[in-house]
Design a protein around this motif. Structure first.
Motif, short mmCIF file in Angstrom:
data_model
loop_
_atom_site.label_atom_id
_atom_site.label_comp_id
_atom_site.label_asym_id
_atom_site.label_seq_id
_atom_site.Cartn_x
_atom_site.Cartn_y
_atom_site.Cartn_z
N ASN A 47 0.80 -1.22 0.00
CA ASN A 47 0.00 0.00 0.00
C ASN A 47 0.84 1.27 0.00
O ASN A 47 0.30 2.36 -0.11
N ARG A 49 3.30 3.48 -1.96
CA ARG A 49 3.83 3.71 -3.30
C ARG A 49 4.33 5.14 -3.38
O ARG A 49 3.57 6.08 -3.15
N THR A 50 5.60 5.31 -3.67
CA THR A 50 6.13 6.65 -3.79
C THR A 50 5.73 7.25 -5.12
O THR A 50 5.52 6.55 -6.10
N ALA A 51 5.63 8.58 -5.16
CA ALA A 51 5.12 9.22 -6.36
C ALA A 51 6.04 10.30 -6.90
O ALA A 51 5.71 10.97 -7.85
N ASP A 66 1.14 14.25 -11.52
CA ASP A 66 -0.31 14.44 -11.61
C ASP A 66 -0.73 14.99 -12.97
O ASP A 66 -1.72 14.54 -13.56
N GLU A 82 -9.33 3.42 -7.89
CA GLU A 82 -8.17 3.96 -7.19
C GLU A 82 -6.94 3.08 -7.42
O GLU A 82 -5.82 3.59 -7.59
N GLU A 83 -7.16 1.76 -7.47
CA GLU A 83 -6.04 0.86 -7.73
C GLU A 83 -5.47 1.07 -9.13
O GLU A 83 -4.25 1.10 -9.33
N GLN A 86 -3.44 4.24 -9.18
CA GLN A 86 -2.13 4.07 -8.54
C GLN A 86 -1.15 3.39 -9.47
O GLN A 86 0.02 3.79 -9.55
N ARG A 87 -1.61 2.36 -10.18
CA ARG A 87 -0.71 1.67 -11.12
C ARG A 87 -0.30 2.59 -12.26
O ARG A 87 0.86 2.62 -12.68
N ARG A 89 -0.17 5.78 -12.11
CA ARG A 89 0.71 6.80 -11.55
C ARG A 89 2.16 6.30 -11.51
O ARG A 89 3.10 7.03 -11.86
N MET A 90 2.34 5.06 -11.10
CA MET A 90 3.70 4.52 -11.04
C MET A 90 4.30 4.35 -12.43
O MET A 90 5.48 4.57 -12.65
#
Length: 442
Positions: A47, A49-51, A66, A82-83, A86-87, A89-90
C-alpha cells in the motif's frame, strides 16, 4: 570493483545452510541465482507507493506526475478505480524518469532543443486536434487537470532523444545494398500474401519487475478495450521509438516481426486488440489497424462515386409510424432506375440526396465496405440508421479501381531496416542510462 566473488567470511557474515547454497548461483532457469527460500529483512507494504523521485539531482515533483497522469486519464472513457490510478501513476513516474534521463543525456552532449522547436511541434498537435488553435488546446489541457507545460516537456523529451539518437546511433547503423536487394526479392516472392499495419505498445521488463509490468500492461489493455485512445496510450507508455507516432509500425509482414508477435498477428482482424504478449525484453500490446496483400491492389483503395439518399423523422414519432416510413422509403429506393433517376425519385419520397464522387472505399464504415464493393452501378445498399439519426442508403454511381501496388522502393526498405536497428540500439542505450543513474524516491 574486481570480478572475483567475495567469501561470506570476508564480509563478516555467517555461513548459510547447505540446502540454500546448493541452489545458489546462476542457472539457465534462474540467471540471478536467487535461492528458493529467502528471509525478508523488512516487511514489504504493497500500500506504500512513492510518487516522486530525484534523478541525478533533478526533481520530479508530484505535480509533474499528476499533470502527466491527467493526460492519460483524459484518454480513458471510463472511470478508473483507485487501484488502477495508482498503477498508472507509477507507470507515469517511470516514464518521467526515462524522459528525464533522455534529456539529461542529450544536455550532457550539448544537444539542446529550442523553445521554437517545441512550440512548432505543440502547434502542429493543436492543428491536428483543435483546428490550428493552440489556445483551444491550452484550455483543454487545463480543463482535464494537465497543463501546456507538461505536454511541452514530453515533446522536449521526444525531440531531445531523437536528436541524441541521430548523433550517437544513426551514423553507425549500416544497411548494405545486398541486404535491401535480398529483402526486395523476398518481398516479390511473397506477392499476394498478407501484410499488417500494426500499432504496438512495448513495455520493457526484467525478471525482477516482470509481474508489475504484466499488471500495468493488463490495465492498459482493459482501458483500451473500454474505449481509451490507443494512440494516446502509446505516446505515454510505449518504450519503442514508435511512441512519438502513436505506436504505428506501418505495414509489416509476419517475417519482419518477432516470432511471438507474428503468431498472434496472423490470427488478428482489423480493429482487434491483443496483449500483453511476452517477447524478449518485455511485453507488447498489439492493435491491428489494417490488413492488405503484398504488392496487390487493395479493393478498398477504389475511388467511388456515391449518392447518399436519406430520410429523417419528426421528433417524438412513434415506432409504428417510423417503421411504415422506412418501408415506404425502402420500396421507393428499390424502384429507382439508376443514378439518373435518383434525384427525382428521392424528391417524391421526401428524401435528401447528397453526392460525392471522390470517396475511397476504405473510408466507409467497415460494415459497409464489402457491401458497396459488391454493388453494380445503380444498385444501393440496404437501408441503415435509426430513428434518431435518420435512415439512409448509398447508391453506387461510379468506381475507379485501385492500381496494382508497386510495393516499397529500395530507399523505403533501407530506411525501414535502419529504423529497426536504431530502435534496438536505442532500447539498449536507455537501459544503460537507467543502470548508471542515481535515483532517489520520496
Amino acid at each position: 570493483m574486481t570480478k572475483g566473488i567475495l567469501s561470506l567470511a570476508a564480509l563478516g557474515l555467517a555461513a548459510v545452510p547447505a540446502s540454500l547454497t546448493a541452489q545458489a548461483g546462476p542457472t539457465a532457469d534462474d540467471p540471478l541465482g536467487i535461492p528458493a527460500n529467502i528471509s525478508l529483512m523488512r516487511e514489504a507494504n504493497p500500500n506504500v507507493r512513492t510518487a516522486t523521485a530525484i534523478v541525478n539531482g533533478q526533481v520530479i515533483t508530484g505535480t509533474d506526475v499528476d499533470q502527466r497522469l491527467a493526460l492519460v486519464v483524459s484518454a480513458s472513457r471510463n472511470q478508473l478505480s483507485e487501484e488502477e490510478l495508482q498503477r498508472l501513476r507509477m507507470q507515469v513516474l517511470r516514464n518521467l524518469i526515462d524522459e528525464t534521463l533522455q534529456i539529461q543525456a542529450a544536455t550532457a552532449q550539448e544537444i539542446t532543443v529550442t523553445r521554437a522547436e517545441v512550440d512548432q511541434r505543440y502547434n502542429s498537435l493543436a492543428a491536428q486536434n483543435f483546428g490550428q488553435d493552440p489556445a483551444a488546446m491550452d484550455a483543454y489541457l487545463l480543463s482535464v487537470g494537465s497543463s501546456p507545460a507538461s505536454l511541452k516537456r514530453q515533446i522536449e523529451g521526444e525531440l531531445a532523444w531523437q536528436n541524441l539518437l541521430q548523433r550517437n546511433i544513426s551514423p553507425f547503423v549500416r544497411v548494405s545494398q545486398e541486404e535491401v536487394n535480398e529483402l526486395l526479392k523476398r518481398l516479390e516472392s511473397s506477392r499476394g500474401t498478407d501484410e499488417y499495419r500494426l500499432g504496438e505498445i512495448f513495455l520493457s521488463a526484467t525478471p525482477e519487475n516482470r509481474n508489475s509490468v504484466i499488471q500495468g500492461a493488463q490495465q492498459i489493455v482493459e482501458q483500451l478495450r473500454q474505449g481509451a485512445s490507443f494512440v494516446a496510450y502509446a505516446r505515454q507508455f510505449s518504450e519503442a521509438s514508435t511512441a512519438a507516432v502513436g505506436g504505428d509500425l506501418g505495414f509489416v509482414r509476419l517475417a519482419q516481426l518477432p516470432a511471438e508477435l507474428a503468431t498472434v498477428a496472423a490470427e488478428m482482424q482489423p480493429g482487434q486488440l491483443v496483449g500483453p504478449i511476452e517477447i524478449p525484453g518485455g511485453f507488447s500490446i498489439l492493435y491491428l489497424i489494417d490488413k492488405r496483400q503484398v504488392l496487390m491492389a487493395d479493393p478498398r483503395d477504389a475511388v467511388l462515386s456515391l449518392k447518399q439518399i436519406s430520410i429523417s423523422f419528426e421528433p417524438g414519432v412513434s415506432q409504428e409510424i417510423a417503421e411504415a416510413q422506412v418501408e415506404r422509403f425502402a420500396n421507393g429506393v428499390e424502384a429507382m432506375r439508376g443514378c439518373g433517376d435518383a434525384d427525382a425519385a428521392a424528391a417524391a419520397l421526401g428524401a435528401i440526396v447528397v453526392s460525392n464522387d471522390q470517396i475511397r472505399a476504405r473510408s466507409l464504415p467497415e460494415q459497409l465496405q464489402n457491401i458497396v464493393l459488391n454493388l453494380q452501378i445503380g444498385q444501393t445498399t440496404p437501408p441503415f440508421g435509426s430513428i434518431e439519426e435518420g435512415v439512409r442508403v448509398l447508391m453506387l454511381c461510379g468506381r475507379d479501381d485501385a492500381e496494382v501496388a508497386g510495393g516499397p522502393s529500395f530507399d523505403q526498405l533501407m530506411d525501414q531496416l535502419e529504423e529497426e536497428r536504431i530502435n534496438k540500439r536505442a532500447q539498449r542505450y536507455l537501459r544503460d542510462l537507467r543502470n548508471d543513474a542515481y535515483i532517489e524516491y520520496n
